[in-house]
Design a protein around this motif. Sequence first.
Motif, PDB file in Angstrom:
ATOM      1  N   GLU A   7     -11.477   8.258  -4.801  1.00 45.20           N
ATOM      2  CA  GLU A   7     -12.450   7.188  -4.969  1.00 45.20           C
ATOM      3  C   GLU A   7     -13.228   7.007  -3.686  1.00 45.20           C
ATOM      4  O   GLU A   7     -12.780   7.372  -2.619  1.00 45.20           O
ATOM      5  CB  GLU A   7     -11.776   5.872  -5.363  1.00 45.20           C
ATOM      6  N   VAL A  33      -4.738  -4.739  -6.412  1.00 49.40           N
ATOM      7  CA  VAL A  33      -5.550  -5.030  -5.228  1.00 49.40           C
ATOM      8  C   VAL A  33      -4.679  -4.977  -3.974  1.00 49.40           C
ATOM      9  O   VAL A  33      -5.082  -4.442  -2.946  1.00 49.40           O
ATOM     10  CB  VAL A  33      -6.238  -6.408  -5.373  1.00 49.40           C
ATOM     11  N   ALA A  34      -3.456  -5.516  -4.078  1.00 50.60           N
ATOM     12  CA  ALA A  34      -2.554  -5.505  -2.917  1.00 50.60           C
ATOM     13  C   ALA A  34      -2.152  -4.082  -2.542  1.00 50.60           C
ATOM     14  O   ALA A  34      -1.812  -3.802  -1.396  1.00 50.60           O
ATOM     15  CB  ALA A  34      -1.315  -6.347  -3.205  1.00 50.60           C
ATOM     16  N   GLU A  35      -2.211  -3.181  -3.508  1.00 49.50           N
ATOM     17  CA  GLU A  35      -1.908  -1.766  -3.224  1.00 49.50           C
ATOM     18  C   GLU A  35      -3.159  -1.019  -2.778  1.00 49.50           C
ATOM     19  O   GLU A  35      -3.132   0.192  -2.615  1.00 49.50           O
ATOM     20  CB  GLU A  35      -1.316  -1.104  -4.480  1.00 49.50           C
ATOM     21  N   SER A  36      -4.260  -1.718  -2.631  1.00 53.30           N
ATOM     22  CA  SER A  36      -5.549  -1.154  -2.217  1.00 53.30           C
ATOM     23  C   SER A  36      -6.128  -0.216  -3.276  1.00 53.30           C
ATOM     24  O   SER A  36      -6.926   0.663  -2.960  1.00 53.30           O
ATOM     25  CB  SER A  36      -5.436  -0.435  -0.859  1.00 53.30           C
ATOM     26  N   TYR A  69      -5.616   3.067   4.194  1.00 56.40           N
ATOM     27  CA  TYR A  69      -6.641   2.100   3.792  1.00 56.40           C
ATOM     28  C   TYR A  69      -7.385   1.609   5.032  1.00 56.40           C
ATOM     29  O   TYR A  69      -6.867   0.806   5.802  1.00 56.40           O
ATOM     30  CB  TYR A  69      -5.998   0.939   3.036  1.00 56.40           C
ATOM     31  N   ILE A 122       0.879  -1.175   0.000  1.00 58.91           N
ATOM     32  CA  ILE A 122       0.000   0.000   0.000  1.00 58.91           C
ATOM     33  C   ILE A 122       0.915   1.223   0.000  1.00 58.91           C
ATOM     34  O   ILE A 122       1.794   1.328   0.855  1.00 58.91           O
ATOM     35  CB  ILE A 122      -0.880   0.024   1.264  1.00 58.91           C
ATOM     36  N   ARG A 177      -9.436   5.634   2.586  1.00 62.95           N
ATOM     37  CA  ARG A 177     -10.535   4.811   2.079  1.00 62.95           C
ATOM     38  C   ARG A 177     -11.360   4.262   3.243  1.00 62.95           C
ATOM     39  O   ARG A 177     -10.803   3.693   4.183  1.00 62.95           O
ATOM     40  CB  ARG A 177     -10.016   3.646   1.241  1.00 62.95           C
ATOM     41  N   ARG A 188      -1.389   6.557   1.069  1.00 62.23           N
ATOM     42  CA  ARG A 188      -2.777   6.105   1.116  1.00 62.23           C
ATOM     43  C   ARG A 188      -3.086   5.496   2.470  1.00 62.23           C
ATOM     44  O   ARG A 188      -2.306   4.710   3.002  1.00 62.23           O
ATOM     45  CB  ARG A 188      -3.049   5.049   0.033  1.00 62.23           C
ATOM     46  N   THR A 202     -17.881 -10.715  -3.701  1.00 65.36           N
ATOM     47  CA  THR A 202     -16.547 -10.314  -4.145  1.00 65.36           C
ATOM     48  C   THR A 202     -15.901 -11.435  -4.951  1.00 65.36           C
ATOM     49  O   THR A 202     -15.711 -12.538  -4.454  1.00 65.36           O
ATOM     50  CB  THR A 202     -15.658  -9.985  -2.934  1.00 65.36           C
ATOM     51  N   PRO A 235      -8.507   0.521  -6.664  1.00 59.96           N
ATOM     52  CA  PRO A 235      -9.756  -0.069  -7.172  1.00 59.96           C
ATOM     53  C   PRO A 235      -9.482  -0.901  -8.423  1.00 59.96           C
ATOM     54  O   PRO A 235      -8.472  -0.714  -9.086  1.00 59.96           O
ATOM     55  CB  PRO A 235     -10.612   1.154  -7.512  1.00 59.96           C
ATOM     56  N   LEU A 279     -12.430  -5.546   1.780  1.00 60.66           N
ATOM     57  CA  LEU A 279     -11.404  -6.373   1.137  1.00 60.66           C
ATOM     58  C   LEU A 279     -10.059  -6.022   1.746  1.00 60.66           C
ATOM     59  O   LEU A 279      -9.720  -4.836   1.848  1.00 60.66           O
ATOM     60  CB  LEU A 279     -11.375  -6.087  -0.378  1.00 60.66           C
TER      61      LEU A 279
END
Lengths: 423, 423
Positions: free
Chosen positions: A422, B79-82, A55, A49, A373, A53, B290, B84, A61
């Motif tokens: 987002e 996805v691993a970086e969060s 999260y 991440i 997020r 950011r 999901t 979308p 998820l």
Amino acid sequence: MDRRRFVTLVGSAALAWPRGLAALARRLEDSGPPDGEEFWQVVRSQFSIPPERVYLNTGTLGAQPRIVVDAVVEHTRRVAESLPPGVRWDDLKGELAALLGADPAGFVFPRNTTEATSFVAWGLPLGRRDTVLTSDHEHVGGLEPWRAACARRGAELRRVHLPATPADPDELFDVVAGALTDDVRVLALSHLTFTTGTVLPVARLARLCRERDVIFAVDGAHPPGMLPVNLDALGGDTYASSPHKWLLAPQGTGLLYLSERWRSGLHATLASGGWDNLELGAHRLNHMGTIDESRLAGLLAAVGFARVLGPERVERRLRTLSGRLREGLAAIPGVRIVSSGHPELSSAMTSFTLEGVAAPALQRHLAAAHRVRTRVIGEYGYGWMRLSTHVYNTPAEVDLVLDAIDRVARHGLPRSGPEGGEA
Amino acid sequence: MDRRRFVTLVGSAALAWPRGLAALARRLEDSGPPDGEEFWQVVRSQFSIPPERVYLNTGTLGAQPRIVVDAVVEHTRRVAESLPPGVRWDDLKGELAALLGADPAGFVFPRNTTEATSFVAWGLPLGRRDTVLTSDHEHVGGLEPWRAACARRGAELRRVHLPATPADPDELFDVVAGALTDDVRVLALSHLTFTTGTVLPVARLARLCRERDVIFAVDGAHPPGMLPVNLDALGGDTYASSPHKWLLAPQGTGLLYLSERWRSGLHATLASGGWDNLELGAHRLNHMGTIDESRLAGLLAAVGFARVLGPERVERRLRTLSGRLREGLAAIPGVRIVSSGHPELSSAMTSFTLEGVAAPALQRHLAAAHRVRTRVIGEYGYGWMRLSTHVYNTPAEVDLVLDAIDRVARHGLPRSGPEGGEA
């Protein structure tokens, strides 16, 4: 950290674990006191991440550690090279059983809680005179499969109203027990509500259900990876979960644990060869044709990661983070914390409202102005903001979010702030 | 290769296509005559199957080109970086519709043919007086969901015996038409049999089914990516497929195409929010909680790859390879080719027997001594060897396998040859 525990873990599981996990265990062991910030910095360094950011939506998820991503990528490349798959069912089931206090023979691997719940709802012999009791804090994934099965079978689906902010576990138990009338054949409830992160007294309810001959189907989407879980001690009939949330498995990785009775008793929903070979037990239900085995490889890595961190240590860390969040929120004018503060009920998800500011507007602002997020619980008309805190979050991130919310509480939302980001 | 066709393809789809695909299209355009060996060498260079391995089992699972692997890996990292997800349903449906001659609104994305068929078998209102007609050349993925649904609903499942080596399409049509008695509510048949690679006269059977008010559920696991397919021209009620076979999509990628009637008419099997919102049409059935969106990203890349190669060109190549294989096999003493030689019936899968040598023993020998991967059709007691030839296979590989089989035919299996490898 207990060196012997690590040595035992690494020694016993070395064959099944993905490359790099033993090395990570040793690195964590050398990173200062096991509950100290240095330890958690090493944990944070396992994620990709971006640092800018924040999260806070693991409840939807999780973000996968690199060891999980590597397992997925390695498996994907193996298949592209036409090599046979690299995960053995027994390894995966054994590791999960060790993490979740369960019998390896009870595990089925659907893609998520929705599918796991669908397997249960269609698999049971529900009939016209049956009632399924659920609540007004169920997620669509734990609710809609029952709604679909009841609609088609002519069964009744009834909802019990749960208090959003219960005082203690007894209050929740009494409300559910009071709604468990004689016509109820199935109780379908969350282990931990997605709305407020409230832990339900599942073990007590399971005992009650056994006495009353009610089938207890638990929606356990959240607890694995968030709290220590002992599935056999919980004692429900079926337990559906989504390891791609708190257990940090790859997207599209689900779990269904069946008590002994249902391993041969549940009718197969997806049927490939062997679906009706009852000697296969729960594994029958894993016969669903060609699956993406990289999910299994990723899940195996995720379980190893969780075992190296240790469920009790993770729980302490998440309580530290959510406690910090909760204390900070309580000090912000206009904030009303919805999630119960009772230590047996609270978890790593915290829901709240901010007076005069609709949750979706706050969510958009946090995303656009601070790259945070979050999740809005719009379901059932609740309109709450939900924040999830996991091992990759830091006290500094909690403070950043608190500061951002505090400024909105004091000055309102900016009139024409930055847009985009987002939701 | 038609330069204008490429320019049009690249221009129209540039936004949806994964990075690198337009560059590949241009590279192919510059690689000599479009059906020449140089062209196919460039195609072969897109795969990571090691040169010493001969993979002749695409009928079970394809090997993915790098552009598909890259799409999966890129999405997994996102996805691993969060971040979308990066795939839009409309892009994927539009590309598939363009490849398969279909309406974008009809597509559902289960994990494989087994799941797609289960969606159909459970989704129809089958009852006690209904018969489902199938054949003795159906794969478990296209058969067991019907067996499960019929068993539970009290419907009858009946099998028509198909000739393994039909002389022409008329023979197949007549056999099926003759078995279509008045009690048959559903005809569940393969578009192309997994046993012999025989193409069934689906369009004619679909017309017959419409006349007789029979629901025609097609198991189309193999054709997409192997043959040019026009789903709307075929005209069945439902078409289930596994793009992870010949279309070279990632493992665990399925497809279900619904004719207009069933987009609102099929009951949802996996049910998340919106499953009963009929205005959503077929897309209701994509509401399954999901999912692993890297399957969608990989499928989009695979469809782009197939469109760049061109279905007609791929078919010509596969016919060249399987024709070479068939000719060579015919010249080997003791070989009996089971697959029909009729040009409208034959495809890129060829099944045969070798006198005096059991198929599993031949399979083990080819794997251990020559690193050749094959499939034995043990189902229904057939005992045939099946070889699949796809775009990554070469004439030299075909010759290598022919030479190996020829030696076994002349000298028998080595008494104590090298063991190991994989089956």
